[in-house]
Design an enzyme around this catalytic site. Structure first.
Site, PDB file in Angstrom:
ATOM      1  N   THR A 117       0.814  -1.213   0.000  1.00  0.00           N
ATOM      2  CA  THR A 117       0.000   0.000   0.000  1.00  0.00           C
ATOM      3  C   THR A 117       0.852   1.269   0.000  1.00  0.00           C
ATOM      4  OG1 THR A 117      -1.510   1.301   1.374  1.00  0.00           O
ATOM      5  CG2 THR A 117      -0.147  -0.275   2.526  1.00  0.00           C
ATOM      6  N   TYR A 141      -1.615   0.054   9.944  1.00  0.00           N
ATOM      7  CA  TYR A 141      -1.907  -0.657   8.687  1.00  0.00           C
ATOM      8  C   TYR A 141      -0.683  -0.581   7.758  1.00  0.00           C
ATOM      9  CZ  TYR A 141      -3.700  -1.253   3.963  1.00  0.00           C
ATOM     10  OH  TYR A 141      -3.866  -1.637   2.651  1.00  0.00           O
TER      11      TYR A 141
END
Ligand code: UDP
Length: 327
Positions: A117, A141
């Site tokens: 990501t 995350y």
């Protein structure tokens, strides 16, 4: 036909990957614990229910199907939740991925495609984000995904596990045929929440922060259509099948849109008013995340076709009105 193990194949991106893999002539074998995915979304190949924290189950599925490669989409992916419960993210995303990577090595699979990501880059105002940019995640995350990237590099050095890492920017849209689409419970993502507000399933969309140092005060993101994104994965698979070295690619368009711009485009596409409320910033959100790289285009031969806001919102709206999953 060659099989590809799709970890997280019942989820939003994984289910689109299965459709594209099937079209490209592979059998996508979905491995999913259905914690956030939907069995209804498994339409294009066999389903093996299982959890990445259960190493024996992974080994059994790899032995049964003998996949030529693994695509790994299975992860928790909400920035806000990761700030609330960082341990959950480290445990699920890092330990789960480590189990899958170790199982791949044990089964002699040396083609591994990993969903990373842009959140691994963190907040870097006015810096072009390319694959060489320093990774300084500001939420658990992003940190958990960066850790898995490190694991892959270590396993390549020690065991020759060849891999492609894709760093996604903001994935949006749905299958234009509306066979699969985005459906989270609870939903936290901008476009599906906005479509809910437009058709009255929720009162309003809350804009998280209007005081960011951007032209209209709201966060800027680079949105990429889920179908374009999964096309890149099939190119990544071919890259590894051709014997190419491990590599990392950003998947974004290079165009950034503010939250207000997405609201305006949604109003235009649906021809309906978007009820909004201006709220506080959400913990963990970066001001701006826009890809500054066209490496996936130049090296993988990736050509995004539907990654414009009109098509992404239009496809999401069609899915929103026609498609759904149930437990
Ligand atoms: N956002 C928002 N309201 C919402 C959900 C998201 O204003 O109800 C904003 C969020 O702050 C971010 C952008 O929309 O700037 C995209 O958020 P999303 O959760 O869709 O993806 P993320 O960037 O967190 O991966």
């Amino acid at each position: 036909m060659d099989r590809v193990l799709v970890a997280g194949g019942a989820g939003y991106i994984g289910s689109h990957a299965c459709k594209t893999l099937a079209k490209a002539g592979y059998v996508p074998v979905t491995f999913d614990n259905l914690s956030t995915g939907w069995e209804d979304a498994v339409k294009f190949g066999p389903f093996e229910k299982g959890d990445l924290l259960d190493r024996a189950r992974i080994d059994a599925v790899l032995a049964k199907h003998k996949p030529i490669a693994i695509m790994h989409f299975a992860a928790l992916s909400q920035v806000g939740e990761s700030m609330e419960n960082p341990g959950l993210y480290w445990h699920t995303n890092v330990q789960g991925s480590l189990n899958l990577i170790e199982a791949a090595v044990a089964a002699d699979i040396d083609r591994f495609i990993f969903s990373s990501t842009c959140a691994t880059y963190g907040d870097q105002d006015n810096v072009v984000l390319n694959e060489q940019s320093v990774q300084r995640p500001i939420n658990a995350y992003g940190a958990s995904k960066r850790a898995v990237e490190d694991i892959l590099r270590d396993f390549e050095r020690r065991y020759g596990l060849r891999h492609v890492i894709f760093r996604y920017f903001n994935v949006a849209g749905a299958d234009p045929d509306a066979e699969v689409g985005e459906f989270h419970q609870p939903e936290t993502h901008l476009i599906p929440l906005m479509l809910d507000a437009i058709d009255g399933k929720r009162d309003a969309l809350t804009i998280y922060g209007t005081d960011y140092p951007t032209p209209d005060g709201t966060c800027i993101r680079d949105y990429v259509h889920v179908c374009d994104l999964v096309d890149a994965h099939v190119l990544g698979l071919k890259w590894l099948l051709d014997g190419r070295d491990s590599d990392v690619f950003n998947l974004g368009t290079g165009d950034g849109f503010s939250v207000r711009a997405v609201v305006e485009q949604s109003r235009a596409v649906t021809n309906r008013a978007v009820p909004i409320v201006e709220g506080a910033r959400r913990a963990g959100d970066c001001t701006q995340l826009v890809s500054g790289s066209s490496k996936a285009q130049s090296e993988l031969g990736w050509t995004p076709k539907r990654s414009n806001l009109k098509a992404m919102i239009g496809d999401a709206w069609r899915w929103h009105q026609t498609g759904h999953y149930s437990k």
